[in-house]
Design an enzyme around this catalytic site. Structure first.
Site, short mmCIF file in Angstrom:
data_model
loop_
_atom_site.label_atom_id
_atom_site.label_comp_id
_atom_site.label_asym_id
_atom_site.label_seq_id
_atom_site.Cartn_x
_atom_site.Cartn_y
_atom_site.Cartn_z
N ILE A 100 0.84 -1.21 0.00
CA ILE A 100 0.00 0.00 0.00
C ILE A 100 0.87 1.26 0.00
O ILE A 100 0.60 2.21 -0.75
CB ILE A 100 -0.99 -0.04 1.20
CG1 ILE A 100 -2.00 -1.18 0.97
CG2 ILE A 100 -1.71 1.29 1.37
CD1 ILE A 100 -2.90 -1.51 2.14
N ARG A 108 -4.38 1.55 10.78
CA ARG A 108 -5.15 1.11 11.94
C ARG A 108 -5.12 2.22 12.98
O ARG A 108 -4.07 2.85 13.19
CB ARG A 108 -4.54 -0.16 12.55
CG ARG A 108 -4.86 -1.43 11.81
CD ARG A 108 -6.32 -1.84 11.94
NE ARG A 108 -6.62 -3.09 11.27
CZ ARG A 108 -7.11 -3.18 10.02
NH1 ARG A 108 -7.35 -2.11 9.29
NH2 ARG A 108 -7.36 -4.38 9.50
N GLU A 114 -13.38 2.34 17.04
CA GLU A 114 -14.37 2.62 16.00
C GLU A 114 -15.50 1.61 16.05
O GLU A 114 -15.25 0.46 16.44
CB GLU A 114 -13.70 2.65 14.61
CG GLU A 114 -12.92 1.37 14.25
CD GLU A 114 -12.14 1.48 12.95
OE1 GLU A 114 -11.31 2.40 12.82
OE2 GLU A 114 -12.39 0.63 12.09
N ASP A 139 -9.07 7.65 8.61
CA ASP A 139 -10.07 6.68 8.18
C ASP A 139 -10.25 5.60 9.25
O ASP A 139 -11.17 4.80 9.17
CB ASP A 139 -9.63 6.04 6.85
CG ASP A 139 -10.69 5.13 6.25
OD1 ASP A 139 -11.86 5.58 6.17
OD2 ASP A 139 -10.38 3.98 5.88
N HIS A 176 -13.76 4.35 8.06
CA HIS A 176 -13.03 3.12 7.67
C HIS A 176 -13.52 2.60 6.32
O HIS A 176 -14.02 1.48 6.21
CB HIS A 176 -13.17 2.06 8.76
CG HIS A 176 -12.09 1.01 8.68
ND1 HIS A 176 -11.61 0.36 9.79
CD2 HIS A 176 -11.38 0.51 7.63
CE1 HIS A 176 -10.68 -0.51 9.42
NE2 HIS A 176 -10.52 -0.43 8.11
C1 8YV Z 1 -11.95 -3.56 6.20
C2 8YV Z 1 -9.42 -3.39 6.36
O1 8YV Z 1 -11.96 -3.21 7.50
O2 8YV Z 1 -8.46 -4.90 4.86
C3 8YV Z 1 -8.40 -4.38 5.96
O3 8YV Z 1 -7.49 -4.65 6.75
O4 8YV Z 1 -9.25 -2.71 7.31
C4 8YV Z 1 -10.64 -3.20 5.52
O5 8YV Z 1 -10.50 -3.55 4.26
C5 8YV Z 1 -12.51 -4.91 6.22
O6 8YV Z 1 -11.64 -5.91 6.49
C6 8YV Z 1 -13.51 -5.18 5.18
O7 8YV Z 1 -13.96 -6.46 5.13
#
Ligand code: 8YV
Length: 315
Positions: free
Chosen positions: A150, A227, A256, A251, A274
Site C-alpha cells: 500500500i 489502523r 471505532e 479513516d 473506515h
Molecule cells: C476492512 C481493512 O476493514 O483490509 C483491511 O485490513 O481494514 C478493511 O479492508 C474490512 O476488512 C472489510 O472487510
C-alpha cells in the site's frame, strides 16, 4: 457434505449469498442458536475488524482455518492459531489501489480543506465571506510510514503530484528511489504530509505519539489509513487542540465506530468511516478471494493467500 463455518463479524450481503450458494452452513457467532454447532465448525470467517482470540479458539476444537476478508488481521491471535495447527488467510493485493486512492483523497481533503469548503458553500457562508487560503499539495514533501504494497501504491500516485517522497520501515528498499529515514521521528521532521501505511498490532501500537507529532510540527499534516492503534489518539487530539500539527485526516480510529467527541468537534480534521477498501469492486474481489481460500482449504489445495506467518506451515 455441507461445511459448517463460524462468522465472527458482520459480512456484506453479497458475501453471505455467495457463501450460501457455495453450500456453507454459516453460524453467526453473536447469535449461536445451536450450542453444539461450535464443535461442528471447521473454519472461521470474518473481516479485518474480527477479533479471534485464544479463548474463542479453545471453544472450537475442529477449526483449522481462519479466513479473513481484509488485508489486516491484527485482531487474530496468530500465535495461538499456529499453536493449534490453524492456518490464517487474508486478502492482500486486491484492495491496494483503493486504499492508496483514499490516502491521496484524504491528503488532498485535509491539505485543501475540501470537506470544510463544501460545508462553507452549503451553509451559505460564501455570500458574505471568503474561504481562507489552504496549502499546496503538489510539490510538497510526503512521508510514508510503512513501505509495503500500500505504501508503494501511495508513492506511485504521489509521484504524479511531483511530491518529494520519503519513507521509513524495517529497512531501506534497494529498488526505490525515495529517501529512507531510520525512524518515524526523523521522517516526520522532514515532511509536510505524513501518511501511516503500516500494519496494525502490538509492534506498531502508538508508534505515532508526542515525539512524532512534535517533529511533524505546526505546518505538518497526518493521514491514517492503516489502523487506529498506530496513533496515540488522546495525544493526537491534544496536539490538534494546541495546533501543534496543522491537521489530520483519519479513516481509522480507536474504538471505532465510536469516535471521540473532541475529535468530531475540531475543525482541522477530516474523518471517514473506515472506507479505504469500501468500493463495490474491491469488496467483491475481497469476498471472492476469501471464498477461494475457503474452497482451497476444503479441497485440500494450496491456499491462495495465507498470512506471512503461516506461509511455511501449509498443509
Ligand atoms: C476492512 C481493512 O476493514 O483490509 C483491511 O485490513 O481494514 C478493511 O479492508 C474490512 O476488512 C472489510 O472487510
Amino acid at each position: 457434505m455441507a461445511q459448517e463455518i463460524l462468522q465472527v463479524s458482520p459480512l456484506p450481503p453479497f458475501m453471505m449469498k455467495a457463501l450460501q450458494e457455495a453450500d456453507y452452513i454459516v453460524h453467526d457467532h453473536t447469535h449461536i442458536k445451536d450450542p453444539g454447532a461450535l464443535s461442528k465448525v471447521t473454519a472461521i470467517v470474518g473481516t479485518g475488524a474480527a477479533k479471534v482470540d485464544k479463548k474463542l479458539l479453545m471453544m472450537l476444537p475442529h477449526v483449522k482455518l481462519i479466513a479473513i476478508c481484509g488485508v489486516g488481521y491484527d485482531g487474530v491471535d496468530v500465535a495461538a492459531a499456529i499453536e493449534k495447527g490453524i492456518i490464517v488467510t487474508h486478502t492482500p493485493g486486491v484492495l491496494t489501489d483503493d486504499v492508496a486512492d483514499l490516502a491521496i483523497g484524504l491528503m488532498l481533503s485535509i491539505g485543501r480543506r475540501i470537506p470544510q469548503a463544501d460545508k462553507f458553500v452549503r451553509n451559505g457562508d460564501w455570500v458574505d465571506d471568503v474561504f481562507a487560503l489552504t496549502h499546496k499539495v503538489s510539490g510538497a514533501r510526503l512521508g510514508i510510514l510503512g513501505m509495503g504494497r500500500i505504501g508503494r501504491a501511495i508513492a506511485k500516485r504521489a509521484s504524479a503530484f511531483d511530491m518529494r517522497i520519503a519513507y521509513t520501515g524495517r529497512q531501506a528498499k534497494a529498488d526505490l528511489p525515495y529517501d529512507f529515514y531510520k525512524t518515524p521521528v526523523e521522517l516526520a521532521a522532514a515532511v509536510d504530509y505524513l501518511v501511516v501505511a503500516v500494519t496494525g498490532g502490538g509492534d506498531t501500537q502508538k508508534l505515532i505519539g508526542a515525539p512524532v507529532l512534535q517533529a511533524l510540527g505546526p505546518k505538518g499534516y497526518l493521514i491514517n489509513i492503516a489502523r487506529g492503534s498506530v496513533v496515540d489518539q488522546p495525544v493526537l487530539v491534544q496536539a490538534l487542540k494546541d495546533k501543534a500539527i496543522a491537521g489530520v485526516a483519519l479513516d481509522v480510529f480507536w474504538d471505532e465506530p465510536v469516535i471521540d467527541p473532541e475529535l468530531r468537534r475540531l475543525s482541522n480534521v477530516v474523518l471517514t468511516p473506515h472506507i479505504a477498501s469500501a468500493t463495490v469492486e474491491t469488496r467483491q474481489a475481497m469476498a471472492a478471494l476469501t471464498l477461494d481460500n475457503l474452497q482451497a482449504f476444503y479441497e485440500r489445495k494450496v491456499l491462495p493467500t495465507p498470512v506471512p506467518e503461516c506461509q511455511s506451515l501449509e498443509t
